[in-house]
Write a protein that holds these residues in place. Structure first.
Motif: not given
Length: 144
Positions: A2, A4, A7
């Motif tokens: 994954l 993010d 960010n």
């Protein structure tokens, strides 16, 4: 895996890398010195002290830049999921590795590889392999 995306900042990361590379190049071109943090800090602790000014300026910039950035915008708030004991042990191990490798990641990875140093290439590959192995064990085998 994954990512993010909130960010994920490849542009800022690229800009930061370019600035670090440029700073290292300026230091070696105009001062004949390598931008390795362990060597810069170690030079402050040892003798002779005739080249203290640039070392202090470098370290003030290293610490001052994120402080200034946080004053100008969103402060950096890293999410460190470790106890103070783990952080201290990790810092000790990094310092020990720096002594054994005759330099730190910035000295070998940024400056040494750019100079074509085989020793720095091997040291950087070792740093990276140790980091990959640590993440593998910590996140996938221990269950962090």
């Amino acid at each position: 895996m994954l990512i993010d995306l909130g960010n994920f900042t490849p542009g800022l990361s690229l800009a930061g890398g370019l600035i670090i590379g440029a700073a290292a190049a300026v230091l070696v071109l105009f001062n004949g010195r390598i931008a390795g943090i362990s060597g810069i800090l170690g030079g402050l602790l040892g003798l002779p002290r005739n080249d203290m000014a640039w070392r202090v300026a470098f370290l003030v910039g290293l610490v001052g830049a994120p402080v200034l950035a946080s004053l100008l915008g969103k402060p950096a708030t890293p999410d460190i999921q470790a106890s103070w004991g783990e952080i201290l042990v990790a810092g000790f191990l990094v310092g020990l590795g720096t002594r054994y490798a005759s330099g730190c990641t910035s000295g070998h990875g940024v400056c040494g590889i750019a100079r074509g140093s085989i020793r720095s290439l091997v040291a950087t590959m070792t740093f990276m392999a140790a980091g990959f192995l640590t993440v593998l064990v910590q996140r996938h085998m221990i269950g962090g």
